[in-house]
Scaffold this active site. Structure first.
Site, PDB file in Angstrom:
ATOM      1  N   GLU A 275       0.837  -1.202   0.000  1.00  0.00           N
ATOM      2  CA  GLU A 275       0.000   0.000   0.000  1.00  0.00           C
ATOM      3  C   GLU A 275       0.873   1.252   0.000  1.00  0.00           C
ATOM      4  O   GLU A 275       1.839   1.344   0.771  1.00  0.00           O
ATOM      5  CB  GLU A 275      -0.920   0.007   1.228  1.00  0.00           C
ATOM      6  CG  GLU A 275      -1.897  -1.158   1.223  1.00  0.00           C
ATOM      7  CD  GLU A 275      -3.037  -0.987   2.235  1.00  0.00           C
ATOM      8  OE1 GLU A 275      -4.109  -1.531   1.987  1.00  0.00           O
ATOM      9  OE2 GLU A 275      -2.849  -0.310   3.264  1.00  0.00           O
ATOM     10  N   ARG A 291      -1.815 -10.917   2.750  1.00  0.00           N
ATOM     11  CA  ARG A 291      -3.000 -11.763   2.565  1.00  0.00           C
ATOM     12  C   ARG A 291      -3.747 -11.292   1.332  1.00  0.00           C
ATOM     13  O   ARG A 291      -3.366 -10.310   0.701  1.00  0.00           O
ATOM     14  CB  ARG A 291      -3.913 -11.618   3.782  1.00  0.00           C
ATOM     15  CG  ARG A 291      -4.228 -10.153   4.054  1.00  0.00           C
ATOM     16  CD  ARG A 291      -5.375  -9.937   4.996  1.00  0.00           C
ATOM     17  NE  ARG A 291      -5.457  -8.567   5.446  1.00  0.00           N
ATOM     18  CZ  ARG A 291      -6.038  -7.567   4.803  1.00  0.00           C
ATOM     19  NH1 ARG A 291      -6.584  -7.760   3.616  1.00  0.00           N
ATOM     20  NH2 ARG A 291      -6.066  -6.352   5.299  1.00  0.00           N
TER      21      ARG A 291
HETATM   22  P1  ADP Z   1      -4.563   0.640   8.532  1.00  0.00           P
HETATM   23  O1  ADP Z   1      -3.632  -0.522   8.590  1.00  0.00           O
HETATM   24  O2  ADP Z   1      -5.202   0.978   9.842  1.00  0.00           O
HETATM   25  O3  ADP Z   1      -5.537   0.536   7.398  1.00  0.00           O
HETATM   26  P2  ADP Z   1      -2.812   2.368   6.929  1.00  0.00           P
HETATM   27  O4  ADP Z   1      -1.447   2.718   7.336  1.00  0.00           O
HETATM   28  O5  ADP Z   1      -2.962   1.355   5.852  1.00  0.00           O
HETATM   29  O6  ADP Z   1      -3.648   1.912   8.242  1.00  0.00           O
HETATM   30  O7  ADP Z   1      -3.590   3.671   6.505  1.00  0.00           O
HETATM   31  C1  ADP Z   1      -4.970   3.669   6.230  1.00  0.00           C
HETATM   32  C2  ADP Z   1      -5.394   4.991   5.639  1.00  0.00           C
HETATM   33  O8  ADP Z   1      -5.063   6.073   6.539  1.00  0.00           O
HETATM   34  C3  ADP Z   1      -4.704   5.352   4.343  1.00  0.00           C
HETATM   35  O9  ADP Z   1      -5.325   4.787   3.220  1.00  0.00           O
HETATM   36  C4  ADP Z   1      -4.842   6.860   4.375  1.00  0.00           C
HETATM   37  O10 ADP Z   1      -6.170   7.245   4.045  1.00  0.00           O
HETATM   38  C5  ADP Z   1      -4.627   7.221   5.823  1.00  0.00           C
HETATM   39  N1  ADP Z   1      -3.193   7.489   6.116  1.00  0.00           N
HETATM   40  C6  ADP Z   1      -2.283   6.601   6.596  1.00  0.00           C
HETATM   41  N2  ADP Z   1      -1.064   7.165   6.716  1.00  0.00           N
HETATM   42  C7  ADP Z   1      -1.191   8.457   6.322  1.00  0.00           C
HETATM   43  C8  ADP Z   1      -0.292   9.584   6.212  1.00  0.00           C
HETATM   44  N3  ADP Z   1       0.994   9.493   6.549  1.00  0.00           N
HETATM   45  N4  ADP Z   1      -0.799  10.754   5.755  1.00  0.00           N
HETATM   46  C9  ADP Z   1      -2.091  10.883   5.428  1.00  0.00           C
HETATM   47  N5  ADP Z   1      -2.987   9.881   5.508  1.00  0.00           N
HETATM   48  C10 ADP Z   1      -2.556   8.676   5.941  1.00  0.00           C
END
Ligand code: ADP
Length: 447
Positions: A275, A291
């Site tokens: 991601e 996964r």
């Molecule tokens: P989770 O594992 O809880 O899904 P992620 O790290 O994959 O967390 O992030 C989920 C969502 O949160 C991302 O798709 C984005 O919308 C937001 N997000 C995460 N990190 C950032 C960041 N550094 N800046 C802005 N938005 C973020």
């Protein structure tokens, strides 16, 4: 090939895995809670074993019960599906310790990627670009305040064990840091039993773009293009499409190549998703999911590859039947997550489905366990159906989606179908210009 596969999941995910097993001619055993005794996967599997009460802790997360079920039914492999134990390294390990195959990556890879701090370190070593942030975990507020000066504001305090958007708090300025730090830690502790947090620069208006990768045990690593998942509410995806309307061919090929190279460097096995956030033409790695993803059908639609079939074959030691140069992206696909949730308040709406009709026609796929008379249990995730459309191009996919949404009936419970119908008319969806803030800040905020 496996003699019998145990499916350790429920709902449309269990059905998806069941369908792949059937197509491969592999007998199946499904485990289920008392609440799911009447569910479609339980009726369709060759055998079923009730492993506990409705609460996930008693059933779908009950490792001893699942292991016992697999052993007494003579299974030689376990598919964890999506969610529940799919990213539980201990589960992967104990399955192997009992002489069965866990259909997924190694316990070490699950462990590494499950801890986001370690995942970022591994990703950096594998050559992936990161969101600027703390070099590792930040154990005290004093250290957070010190490191925050380098990261800059606004920033995010994120849980190392985070998932589903939980354990993530924004600090707009230095004054907010203490509160964001404390609340991210306590939310993480409550949700994941681990209050380790780290800091990351908060990107102000990025898109969420992820790359599907797949690797076998014979050294073949392939990327299957990207998925655009920026339509989110509370960091939860609602509407996904492939390819991303934002990327040029060159950017697509480049991020795919980088993701596949990193996968190879890690020695990763099976299907996985890298991601990224994408802003101003730059990609920043945020996490890797070890996964299958909920939104995998849109990749299947544009590549013609059955990801669950390949996942099973890889786990059985098979070789991918394609290499990177065989992959051709065909047209455009969109997935709408249909949740048993009120379309405005997003409160869960479990209950009886008195009337159900799934959409159909060319380029329309519906993955669901719903049927007329089905009682949606209140104990689990509110996702009840995935509507996936495929067209020769984005315009045709959107047109097919409109027809499919018109046809789809789930009554009388409120669902996100109503939201998806409204979404389709939004200019930002029509022209593909939305970002991760758009749904909440613009669309849901407009009246
Ligand atoms: P989770 O594992 O809880 O899904 P992620 O790290 O994959 O967390 O992030 C989920 C969502 O949160 C991302 O798709 C984005 O919308 C937001 N997000 C995460 N990190 C950032 C960041 N550094 N800046 C802005 N938005 C973020």
């Amino acid at each position: 090939m496996f003699k019998k596969i145990l499916i350790a999941n429920r709902g449309d995910v269990a059905l998806r895995v069941l369908r792949a097993c059937k197509a491969l001619g592999i007998p199946t055993v499904i485990v289920h809670s008392t609440a799911d005794a009447q569910s479609m996967p339980v009726k369709l599997a060759d055998e079923s074993v009730c492993i506990g009460g409705p609460a996930a802790a008693d059933s779908y997360l009950n490792i001893p019960a699942i292991l016992t079920a697999a052993t007494i039914t003579g299974c030689d492999a376990v598919h964890p599906g999506v969610g529940f134990l799919a990213e539980n390294a201990y589960f992967a390990e104990i399955i192997a310790a009992h002489g069965m195959t866990f259909i997924g990556p190694s316990a070490q890879h699950i462990q590494k990627m499950g801890d986001k701090v370690e995942a970022k370190i591994t990703a950096a070593e594998a050559g992936l670009p990161l969101v600027p942030g703390s070099p590792g975990a930040v154990p005290t507020l004093e250290e957070a305040a010190e490191l925050a000066k380098g990261v800059g504001f606004p920033l995010l305090v994120k849980a190392a064990s985070g998932g589903g958007g939980r354990g993530m708090k924004v600090a707009k300025t230095a004054d907010d840091l203490a509160e964001a730090y404390a609340s991210a830690r306590s939310e993480a502790k409550a949700a994941f039993g681990d209050d380790t947090v780290y800091l990351e620069r908060y990107l102000d208006n990025p898109r969420h773009i992820e790359v599907q990768v797949i690797a076998d045990s014979h050294g073949n690593v392939v990327h299957l293009g990207e998925r655009e998942c920026s339509v989110q509410r509370r960091h939860q995806k609602l509407f996904e499409e492939a390819p991303s309307p934002a990327l040029s061919q060159q950017e697509r090929a480049e991020i795919g190549r980088i993701a596949a190279e990193a996968t190879a460097k890690m020695g990763y096995l099976g299907v996985g998703t890298m991601e990224f956030l994408w802003q101003d033409g730059q990609f920043f790695f945020i996490e890797m999911n070890t996964r299958l993803q909920v939104e995998h059908p849109i990749t299947e639609a544009i590549t013609g590859i059955d990801l669950v079939r390949e996942q099973i074959l890889i786990a059985a030691g098979g070789q991918l039947p394609f290499t990177q140069k065989d992959i051709e992206f065909d047209g455009h696909a969109i997935e709408c997550r249909i949740n048993a949730e009120h379309p405005e308040t997003f409160m869960p709406t479990p209950g009886k489905v008195a009337s159900f009709h799934a959409a159909g026609g060319p380029g329309v796929r519906v993955d669901t366990v719903l049927y007329t008379g089905y009682q949606i249990p209140p104990f689990y995730d509110s996702l009840i159906a995935k509507l996936v459309v495929h067209g020769a191009d984005r315009e045709q996919a959107l047109a097919r989606l409109r027809g499919a949404l018109d046809e789809f009936v789930v009554e009388p419970i409120p669902t996100t179908l109503a939201l998806h119908r409204r979404l389709l008319d939004a200019p930002a969806i029509q022209d593909g210009s939305y970002t991760i803030r758009w749904l909440e800040e613009t669309f849901l905020n407009q009246d």
